[in-house]
Design a protein around this motif. Structure first.
Motif, PDB file in Angstrom:
ATOM      1  N   ASP A  65       7.956 -10.565  -5.198  1.00  5.82           N
ATOM      2  CA  ASP A  65       8.039 -10.548  -3.779  1.00  5.82           C
ATOM      3  C   ASP A  65       8.348  -9.033  -3.065  1.00  5.82           C
ATOM      4  O   ASP A  65       7.718  -8.868  -2.331  1.00  5.82           O
ATOM      5  N   SER A  66       9.650  -8.596  -3.755  1.00  4.31           N
ATOM      6  CA  SER A  66       9.990  -7.479  -3.174  1.00  4.31           C
ATOM      7  C   SER A  66       8.953  -6.089  -3.561  1.00  4.31           C
ATOM      8  O   SER A  66       8.801  -5.198  -2.690  1.00  4.31           O
ATOM      9  N   LEU A  67       8.259  -6.204  -4.615  1.00  2.49           N
ATOM     10  CA  LEU A  67       7.188  -5.276  -5.102  1.00  2.49           C
ATOM     11  C   LEU A  67       6.063  -5.213  -3.923  1.00  2.49           C
ATOM     12  O   LEU A  67       5.493  -4.169  -3.345  1.00  2.49           O
ATOM     13  N   LEU A  68       5.687  -6.655  -3.638  1.00  5.55           N
ATOM     14  CA  LEU A  68       4.507  -6.657  -2.448  1.00  5.55           C
ATOM     15  C   LEU A  68       4.993  -6.283  -1.169  1.00  5.55           C
ATOM     16  O   LEU A  68       4.359  -5.405  -0.332  1.00  5.55           O
ATOM     17  N   ALA A  69       6.371  -6.421  -0.768  1.00  5.21           N
ATOM     18  CA  ALA A  69       6.745  -5.901   0.280  1.00  5.21           C
ATOM     19  C   ALA A  69       6.852  -4.234   0.441  1.00  5.21           C
ATOM     20  O   ALA A  69       6.501  -3.555   1.361  1.00  5.21           O
ATOM     21  N   GLU A  70       7.339  -3.728  -0.702  1.00  6.95           N
ATOM     22  CA  GLU A  70       7.452  -2.277  -0.892  1.00  6.95           C
ATOM     23  C   GLU A  70       6.069  -1.662  -0.978  1.00  6.95           C
ATOM     24  O   GLU A  70       5.720  -0.502  -0.333  1.00  6.95           O
ATOM     25  N   VAL A  71       5.059  -2.165  -1.516  1.00  7.28           N
ATOM     26  CA  VAL A  71       3.666  -1.998  -1.450  1.00  7.28           C
ATOM     27  C   VAL A  71       2.927  -1.763  -0.309  1.00  7.28           C
ATOM     28  O   VAL A  71       2.296  -0.679   0.350  1.00  7.28           O
ATOM     29  N   THR A  72       3.385  -3.100   0.511  1.00 11.96           N
ATOM     30  CA  THR A  72       2.804  -2.955   1.916  1.00 11.96           C
ATOM     31  C   THR A  72       3.340  -1.793   2.787  1.00 11.96           C
ATOM     32  O   THR A  72       2.566  -1.534   3.561  1.00 11.96           O
ATOM     33  N   ARG A  73       4.595  -1.632   2.652  1.00 11.90           N
ATOM     34  CA  ARG A  73       5.189  -0.690   3.365  1.00 11.90           C
ATOM     35  C   ARG A  73       4.707   0.980   3.144  1.00 11.90           C
ATOM     36  O   ARG A  73       4.287   1.499   3.876  1.00 11.90           O
ATOM     37  N   LEU A  74       4.413   0.869   1.806  1.00 10.83           N
ATOM     38  CA  LEU A  74       3.791   2.418   1.251  1.00 10.83           C
ATOM     39  C   LEU A  74       2.188   2.436   1.877  1.00 10.83           C
ATOM     40  O   LEU A  74       1.879   3.750   2.215  1.00 10.83           O
ATOM     41  N   VAL A  75       1.610   1.204   1.883  1.00 16.79           N
ATOM     42  CA  VAL A  75       0.418   1.391   2.266  1.00 16.79           C
ATOM     43  C   VAL A  75       0.172   1.768   3.820  1.00 16.79           C
ATOM     44  O   VAL A  75      -0.452   2.760   4.293  1.00 16.79           O
ATOM     45  N   LEU A 109      -0.087  -8.090 -10.349  1.00 13.84           N
ATOM     46  CA  LEU A 109      -1.423  -7.630 -10.088  1.00 13.84           C
ATOM     47  C   LEU A 109      -2.182  -8.602  -9.278  1.00 13.84           C
ATOM     48  O   LEU A 109      -2.819  -8.254  -8.081  1.00 13.84           O
ATOM     49  N   ARG A 110      -2.299  -9.892  -9.605  1.00 16.30           N
ATOM     50  CA  ARG A 110      -2.783 -10.931  -9.072  1.00 16.30           C
ATOM     51  C   ARG A 110      -2.497 -11.110  -7.594  1.00 16.30           C
ATOM     52  O   ARG A 110      -2.970 -11.052  -6.696  1.00 16.30           O
ATOM     53  N   ARG A 111      -1.200 -11.100  -7.550  1.00 15.45           N
ATOM     54  CA  ARG A 111      -0.332 -11.210  -6.229  1.00 15.45           C
ATOM     55  C   ARG A 111      -0.786 -10.161  -5.252  1.00 15.45           C
ATOM     56  O   ARG A 111      -1.136 -10.333  -4.029  1.00 15.45           O
ATOM     57  N   LEU A 112      -0.506  -8.878  -5.934  1.00 15.30           N
ATOM     58  CA  LEU A 112      -0.998  -7.726  -4.911  1.00 15.30           C
ATOM     59  C   LEU A 112      -2.422  -7.481  -4.331  1.00 15.30           C
ATOM     60  O   LEU A 112      -2.844  -7.175  -3.175  1.00 15.30           O
ATOM     61  N   ALA A 114      -4.510 -10.210  -4.186  1.00 17.65           N
ATOM     62  CA  ALA A 114      -4.630 -11.501  -3.308  1.00 17.65           C
ATOM     63  C   ALA A 114      -4.056 -11.244  -1.648  1.00 17.65           C
ATOM     64  O   ALA A 114      -4.787 -11.392  -0.728  1.00 17.65           O
ATOM     65  N   GLU A 115      -3.039 -10.416  -1.733  1.00 11.63           N
ATOM     66  CA  GLU A 115      -2.541  -9.993  -0.167  1.00 11.63           C
ATOM     67  C   GLU A 115      -2.968  -8.781   0.153  1.00 11.63           C
ATOM     68  O   GLU A 115      -3.208  -8.765   1.431  1.00 11.63           O
ATOM     69  N   LEU A 116      -3.387  -7.712  -0.418  1.00 10.89           N
ATOM     70  CA  LEU A 116      -3.608  -6.472   0.133  1.00 10.89           C
ATOM     71  C   LEU A 116      -5.146  -6.346  -0.288  1.00 10.89           C
ATOM     72  O   LEU A 116      -5.465  -4.999   0.439  1.00 10.89           O
ATOM     73  N   GLY A 117      -5.701  -6.840  -1.116  1.00  7.69           N
ATOM     74  CA  GLY A 117      -7.340  -6.648  -1.405  1.00  7.69           C
ATOM     75  C   GLY A 117      -7.418  -4.973  -1.877  1.00  7.69           C
ATOM     76  O   GLY A 117      -6.741  -4.636  -2.757  1.00  7.69           O
ATOM     77  N   ASP A 118      -8.322  -4.433  -1.148  1.00  8.37           N
ATOM     78  CA  ASP A 118      -8.550  -3.018  -1.698  1.00  8.37           C
ATOM     79  C   ASP A 118      -7.953  -1.964  -0.798  1.00  8.37           C
ATOM     80  O   ASP A 118      -8.288  -0.738  -0.789  1.00  8.37           O
ATOM     81  N   ALA A 119      -6.794  -2.436   0.187  1.00 10.88           N
ATOM     82  CA  ALA A 119      -6.134  -1.297   0.914  1.00 10.88           C
ATOM     83  C   ALA A 119      -5.312  -0.330   0.089  1.00 10.88           C
ATOM     84  O   ALA A 119      -4.823   0.609   0.378  1.00 10.88           O
ATOM     85  N   VAL A 120      -5.206  -0.535  -1.240  1.00  6.82           N
ATOM     86  CA  VAL A 120      -4.198   0.253  -2.114  1.00  6.82           C
ATOM     87  C   VAL A 120      -4.946   0.273  -3.454  1.00  6.82           C
ATOM     88  O   VAL A 120      -5.516  -0.696  -4.110  1.00  6.82           O
ATOM     89  N   VAL A 121      -4.932   1.592  -4.097  1.00  9.29           N
ATOM     90  CA  VAL A 121      -5.342   1.558  -5.424  1.00  9.29           C
ATOM     91  C   VAL A 121      -4.267   1.051  -6.415  1.00  9.29           C
ATOM     92  O   VAL A 121      -3.323   1.863  -6.554  1.00  9.29           O
ATOM     93  N   LEU A 122      -4.681   0.105  -7.337  1.00 12.88           N
ATOM     94  CA  LEU A 122      -3.687  -0.276  -8.075  1.00 12.88           C
ATOM     95  C   LEU A 122      -3.847   0.015  -9.595  1.00 12.88           C
ATOM     96  O   LEU A 122      -4.924  -0.028 -10.118  1.00 12.88           O
ATOM     97  N   ILE A 123      -2.804   0.637 -10.123  1.00 14.80           N
ATOM     98  CA  ILE A 123      -2.818   1.442 -11.504  1.00 14.80           C
ATOM     99  C   ILE A 123      -2.061   1.299 -12.464  1.00 14.80           C
ATOM    100  O   ILE A 123      -0.638   1.563 -12.326  1.00 14.80           O
ATOM    101  N   PRO A 124      -2.195  -0.017 -13.215  1.00 10.99           N
ATOM    102  CA  PRO A 124      -1.037  -0.535 -13.950  1.00 10.99           C
ATOM    103  C   PRO A 124      -0.751   0.653 -15.324  1.00 10.99           C
ATOM    104  O   PRO A 124      -1.872   0.993 -15.806  1.00 10.99           O
ATOM    105  N   ASP A 125       0.364   0.759 -15.539  1.00 10.61           N
ATOM    106  CA  ASP A 125       0.473   1.773 -16.865  1.00 10.61           C
ATOM    107  C   ASP A 125       0.329   0.807 -17.953  1.00 10.61           C
ATOM    108  O   ASP A 125       0.435  -0.455 -18.171  1.00 10.61           O
ATOM    109  N   LEU A 126      -0.460   1.487 -18.933  1.00  9.58           N
ATOM    110  CA  LEU A 126      -1.143   0.605 -20.128  1.00  9.58           C
ATOM    111  C   LEU A 126      -0.363   1.243 -21.286  1.00  9.58           C
ATOM    112  O   LEU A 126      -0.602   2.345 -21.946  1.00  9.58           O
TER     113      LEU A 126
END
Ligand code: PBG
Length: 333
Positions: A65-75, A109-112, A114-126
């Motif tokens: 939840d707080s990750l989603l809030a922070e990514v939304t703020r950054l976007v 990732l699935r949550r981000l 679902a909520e933000l779509g293509d508004a931000v580039v998502l880059i998981p560290d592998l």
């Protein structure tokens, strides 16, 4: 020769272009903008509220939840991309959580998406170090060495799990030989042609990753280190070899890490490749500025801006930095 002969010659006065802020802005060769910044963020399994990371002041182990809030703020501030690190509750020898569809990274990732779509580039560290009980970035054999090819097979499984969960780019950071080609092959085999690879291409074994280890609860058992897979800071040419191998294997973006100690490498790489170049201003680089600023010894935001501008001037097209959120509030889009 008269004493002032040189300054009296009208074309020998470079200070002329530094006289006002408007002139300096006009002739600036490097412009750092929010769009250049990628914010590294941590998401931890089983936490319900953001937990401050003491070694990285201002950074948190987030809940989903707080990750989603922070990514939304950054976007909203104009940051283009985030790179994510997962902190699992359970670690084991093969780092099972990294490729589990219900593992923390995939859930986040699935949550981000679902909520933000293509508004931000998502880059998981592998990588595996956050998920293994021994703390190495790979699978360890009976002799205690990291087995390159077994590790790369695990990376293939992780890449597919992250792609299924909605990654735009996967970012292999383990420095195994052949990892980029193997991951590209695995992604294509599952039809993920559009999922790209941001390769940690030139990554040095560095003391500047210190604060990060606390952020992800990683300790290498037996006091080991990563010198058999990460590069020796003594070497410069070796970075070109690593980077060119990754480009040949299909890297879409290549990265140099850490940034400040490797500006020469960033410059070499930028002139040698035709793909975008990223640089990682790592945890220790961030925390040193934070710590000195806390004591009033330096102006923190000014020091951060100066470092990031120099990294871009050296040739980086984009910068992973824990200062992203802070600087996004003051930089132009
Ligand atoms: C490996 C990884 C590390 C960092 C990013 N990916 C740690 C390491 O190589 O030991 C360090 C990032 C930082 O210090 O900010 N998963």
């Amino acid at each position: 020769m008269r004493r002032l002969e040189f300054v009296e010659r009208p074309h020998l006065r470079p200070r002329r272009l530094r006289r006002t802020a408007a002139l300096r802005r006009l002739v600036a060769e490097t412009r750092l903008s929010t769009a250049d910044l990628i914010a590294p963020l941590f998401v931890a399994e089983g936490v319900s509220a953001p937990a401050p990371i003491s070694s990285l002041p201002g950074q948190y182990q987030h809940s989903v939840d707080s990750l989603l809030a922070e990514v939304t703020r950054l976007v909203d501030l104009g940051v283009s991309a985030v790179t994510l690190f997962g902190v699992p509750q359970v670690k084991d020898a093969r780092g099972s959580g990294a490729s589990d569809a219900e593992g923390i990274m995939q859930v986040a990732l699935r949550r981000l998406v679902a909520e933000l779509g293509d508004a931000v580039v998502l880059i998981p560290d592998l990588c595996l170090d956050e998920y293994t009980d021994h703390g190495h970035c790979g699978v360890v054999d009976e002799q205690g060495s990291v087995d390159n090819d077994k590790t790369v097979e695990r990376y293939q499984e992780i890449a597919i799990a992250q792609a299924r969960a909605g990654a735009d780019l996967v970012a292999p950071s383990g420095m195994m030989d052949g990892q980029v080609g193997a991951i590209r092959h695995a992604l294509d085999g599952e039809g993920f042609f559009d999922v790209g690879i941001l390769a940690y291409a030139a990554k040095y074994a560095s003391a500047f990753y210190g604060p990060f280890r606390e952020a992800v609860d990683v300790e290498i058992v037996g006091g080991g280190d990563r010198r058999t897979y990460q590069q020796d800071p003594a070497n410069r040419r070796e970075s070109l070899r690593e980077v060119l191998l990754d480009v040949e294997q299909g890297a879409d973006i290549v990265m140099v890490k850490p940034a400040m100690t490797n500006l020469d490498v960033i410059a070499d790489v930028a002139s040698a490749v035709d793909v975008p170049v990223a640089a990682y201003h790592v945890s220790g680089e961030y925390s040193m500025i934070k710590a000195a600023a806390e004591r009033g010894w330096i102006d923190g935001p000014a020091a951060a801006l100066e470092q990031l501008t120099s990294i871009k001037r050296a040739g980086a097209d984009m910068i992973l930095t824990y200062f992203a959120g802070e600087l996004a509030e003051v930089l132009d889009a």
